[in-house]
Enzyme design. Structure first.
Site, short mmCIF file in Angstrom:
data_model
loop_
_atom_site.label_atom_id
_atom_site.label_comp_id
_atom_site.label_asym_id
_atom_site.label_seq_id
_atom_site.Cartn_x
_atom_site.Cartn_y
_atom_site.Cartn_z
N ASP A 1 -5.71 -14.99 2.45
CA ASP A 1 -6.81 -14.30 3.13
C ASP A 1 -7.69 -13.55 2.15
OD1 ASP A 1 -4.66 -12.46 2.65
OD2 ASP A 1 -5.72 -11.01 3.89
N GLU A 2 -8.87 -13.24 2.58
CA GLU A 2 -9.79 -12.33 1.89
C GLU A 2 -9.85 -12.60 0.38
OE1 GLU A 2 -9.53 -8.48 4.89
OE2 GLU A 2 -8.14 -8.58 3.17
N HIS B 1 -6.05 -10.83 -3.42
CA HIS B 1 -5.16 -9.66 -3.38
C HIS B 1 -4.17 -9.69 -4.54
CE1 HIS B 1 -6.68 -7.94 0.33
NE2 HIS B 1 -6.62 -9.12 0.91
N TYR C 1 -2.69 -5.19 16.02
CA TYR C 1 -2.56 -4.48 14.75
C TYR C 1 -2.02 -3.08 15.02
CZ TYR C 1 -4.34 -7.69 11.24
OH TYR C 1 -4.47 -8.72 10.35
N ASP D 1 0.39 -7.22 -3.25
CA ASP D 1 -1.02 -7.03 -2.91
C ASP D 1 -1.71 -6.34 -4.07
OD1 ASP D 1 -3.50 -6.61 -1.25
OD2 ASP D 1 -2.12 -7.24 0.33
N ARG E 1 0.84 -1.20 0.00
CA ARG E 1 0.00 0.00 0.00
C ARG E 1 0.87 1.25 0.00
NH1 ARG E 1 -2.37 -4.72 2.23
NH2 ARG E 1 -4.48 -4.87 1.39
#
Length: 763
Positions: A332-333, A269, A424, A196, A167
């Site tokens: 994930d996700e 991702h 986190y 990602d 990011r």
């Protein structure tokens, strides 16, 4: 000996002891300011004094790196280095796995005549030296160490920090700077999140478009993802690490006994990779690297053989760069939306006799695991790799909560605990309005420190499979090195103590005492560490007579709190806080911490809105869920409105369920205004109700509808205030119809919507 110290490390060496020279960081080392807290430490009355004649006795097999790093620190302090006395010397280093039985463990003994460090292994010697560094003290030009005996070893073998560079991208010098500090605090794993949706950050020579296309995005979202409409900066953003740079970072970390685990995200991702190689997606594109944060339906096509060829070729270039036993493959996700309509994916399900798309994900992960196993490596994946059955030999990194780690341990799979609500580092560490933009959660230093990785659900045998703990720094809102450091430090020091120190030796107050010595060091090292841990925190509770009670506290020893109730800035002439007090009127309360005449930290403030419902009994038909269940209903009638950041424990969330709440006012009385706060953030899956109604009753059985609303226009907090015809009522019932399933075309279509509410208002 070869000097391997970089400019970054030299600066840290110099600054560490400049702090000591200037008096202050470890001015009271006799109070044992070591982070993380050792297993056992016993102080004596001895003092060891260094001089140019002191030699280091280096036992057989001791890595010269250990000696180099220590001497670099020492020279910055003393102006001279310690001589190599081979097997003789006043500072003795040796390895003895019999004398010290635990891996990475060490014994440190300081007398007036000698300092001895015995390590179980090379890492043990290194960590013994790190503890010695924290005990060194300079006064009047003399360098001393207070006498002590330390026996020390880590509680967990895996002590990690994760950093997302997809990011936002961080340069090599910043990575090395942080690695130095991880080593100082005995963190032994750096999880490098390299790919990602928003950017691909590692050079793969076989696929040059990953560098020219996937490493960049057209622009970046401004502000928070929850904002609507999204705003963008219009600036191309990106970068990547060359393979030579990766090798240099890995070597740098290895010298400091830190293993770097790369993460190559799959099967989700994947937008950045698909933007360069669209044939790897289910639709063939076109795709673009994501310009905002979230979860995206376009993922690697699990039915396409080219996908596996691509990923295997990528890993063939990644593996030689990282000698780590483990490779993180994400998992994930991963939405299944595209897989459900993709002919290739559906054919794969049929050919492999799979039950559904969840088992297709398990097939995907299992196939990549077999490939990595054939190369002598093991996989780590986020807890979604449990979907459809856990691949043999996989290690689960439990992030959505602790459930994934618990499930893995019960299946006798290794697990690493990294639950978002505790560790986190991209989440807010303070609820003060002036806190810089961060992710949606709230993980203050105290919450991180008090996290316990071994849950009560695990037997002693199952607990053995919890291999460690990790803190994660996702970089959506870490737009600069300074902002990243503000989020990471000092919370990563709390993580180091979770991973290293035995449960019985942990004490938050003692940790803070040591941190107060350590914090100026971080500042001197130009680390933009947060210093909010001693600021005022509060607790809003119900008093014995059903009123709102406010308690204020600070962890700063001998601190005094002064407060006002009329919104003015507090000072030493304001009312002194002594004990919790009843809030009797609406208005703003402000408070500040003072140490003597000096104000410490920012001014605390909280607004209260009192009405007829305050402290009254509330009955819910459906219970709130997840992180939006405060555990009682008092938050709905405590006079405190939840913030737009929704991380303060005031919001009640219903995932797919309707709201039905009844407030009992205790007696029949006149009512003319009813209200509630509704949170609307579609980009966070938070939807307004399709219908909101208020009803009144005098007996709790027969209700009359007095208000209804179907439109909620504001992105953010919708403050519903219904002015009704004056009526007599004892019971107020509010109903909110949940959106249910998020409709097609919206963010995370097909998922359950959250209905978020706070504060039931009756006037």
């Amino acid at each position: 000996m070869i000097n391997t110290c970089t400019t970054v490390f030299k600066n840290i060496c110099y600054t560490l002891f400049l702090c000591l020279l200037m008096g202050g960081v470890h001015a009271q080392v006799k109070e044992q300011g070591i982070i993380p807290q050792p297993y056992r430490i016993q102080k004596t009355g001895d003092v060891f004094r260094f001089s140019p004649n002191v030699a280091i006795g280096v036992g057989d097999g001791i890595s010269t790196d250990n000696l180099i790093f220590f001497n670099q620190y020492f020279r910055s302090l003393a102006g001279y280095t310690l001589k190599n006395g081979k097997n003789t010397g006043a500072l003795q280093l040796r390895i003895d796995s019999v004398a010290v039985t635990q891996a990475e463990g060490y014994k440190l003994s300081v007398t007036s005549k000698q300092i001895s460090i015995i390590g179980h292994d090379q890492a043990g010697v290194f960590y013994g030296l790190q503890s010695l560094l924290q005990l060194l003290h300079k006064s009047n030009g003399k360098i001393t160490v207070q006498g002590c005996t330390i026996e020390d070893h880590p509680r967990f073998a895996y002590r990690g920090m994760h950093l997302d560079v997809s990011r936002h991208f961080f340069k090599v010098d910043a990575i090395k700077k942080w690695i130095d500090l991880l080593a100082l605090y005995k963190i032994n794993t750096f999880h490098w999140h390299l790919t990602d949706d928003q950017g691909w950050r590692i050079e793969i020579k076989k696929y040059p478009l990953l560098q020219s296309i996937s490493a960049y995005r057209d622009e970046t979202i401004i502000g928070h993802k929850k904002d609507s409409p999204h705003r963008f900066d219009g600036k191309r953003y990106g970068g990547y690490y060359t393979q030579e740079e990766v090798k240099a970072v890995v070597a740098y970390a290895t010298q400091r006994h830190i293993t770097i685990i790369p993460e190559i995200e799959m099967p989700g991702h994947a937008l950045a990779a698909l933007s360069a190689y669209p044939e790897l997606g289910c639709t063939g594109g076109p795709y673009k690297a994501a310009t905002y944060w979230g979860i995206f339906d376009d993922v690697y096509c699990a039915g396409n053989e080219q996908t596996f060829t691509f990923l295997q070729n990528v890993l063939d270039e990644v593996l030689p760069l990282f000698p780590s036993r483990y490779i993180h493959i994400g998992g994930d996700e991963c939405p299944k939306t595209k897989w459900k309509t993709c002919p290739k994916c559906q054919q794969r399900i049929k050919d492999e006799h799979l039950k559904d798309e969840h088992e297709l994900q398990s097939y995907f992960i299992g196939r990549m695991e077999k490939y990595l196993n054939s190369k002598g490596r093991q996989i780590i994946g986020w807890d979604e790799i449990l979907e459809g059955g856990l691949a043999p030999g996989a290690t689960v990194m439990s992030w959505t909560g602790e459930e994934g780690g618990i499930a893995a341990a019960k299946l006798h799979h290794n697990a690493i605990m990294t639950p978002e609500k505790y560790v986190y580092l991209d989440y807010y560490q303070s609820l003060y309005p002036s806190e810089p933009l961060a992710g949606g959660g709230y993980t203050p230093l105290s919450k991180v420190y008090n996290y316990e990785p071994i849950t009560k659900e695990l037997s002693d045998d199952e607990a053995k499979y919890i291999k460690g703990v990790q803190a994660n720094a996702w970089s959506e809102y870490l737009a600069s090195t300074a902002q990243a450091e503000h989020q990471i430090f000092p919370r990563i020091l709390a993580l180091s103590e979770i991973g290293w120190t035995t449960k019985g030796n942990k004490s938050y107050s003692n940790f803070l005492k040591r941190l107060r010595y350590e914090h100026p060091l971080l500042k001197q090292l130009n680390i933009n560490a947060a210093d909010t841990f001693d600021e005022i925190t509060d607790s809003v509770t119900e008093s014995a007579d059903y009123q709102v009670q406010l308690a204020l506290s600070s962890t700063l020893p001998n601190a005094q709190i002064y407060y006002t109730t009329n919104g003015t800035t507090p000072g030493l002439k304001s009312k002194k806080y002594n004990k919790p007090f009843i809030v009797t009127t609406s208005g703003q309360i402000k408070a500040a911490v003072f140490s003597g005449a000096k104000q410490i930290g920012r001014v605390y403030q909280k607004d209260f809105y009192l009405d007829k419902a305050i402290g009254k009994t509330v009955t819910l038909t459906n219970q709130p869920q997840g992180g939006y269940n405060p555990g009682n209903t008092f938050g709905l009638v405590n006079g405190v409105f939840g913030s737009k950041l929704y991380n303060d424990g005031q919001w009640y969330g219903f995932n797919g369920d309707d709201l039905e709440a009844v407030v009992d006012l205790g007696k029949v009385q006149p009512v003319s205004q009813l209200g509630i706060n509704i949170l609307k953030y579609h980009w966070q899956k938070m939807w307004e109700p399709t219908l909101l109604t208020f009803e009144t009753s005098t007996d709790g059985k027969n209700y009359t509808e007095v208000y209804r609303q179907t439109t909620f226009n504001d992105n953010g907090i919708n403050a519903v205030r219904a002015n009704i015809k004056a009526t007599q009522a004892r019971y107020i019932r509010v109903k909110g119809t949940n959106k249910g399933i998020i409709p097609p075309g919206e963010y995370i279509a097909g998922a359950k919507a959250w209905l978020m509410v706070d504060e039931l208002i009756v006037k």
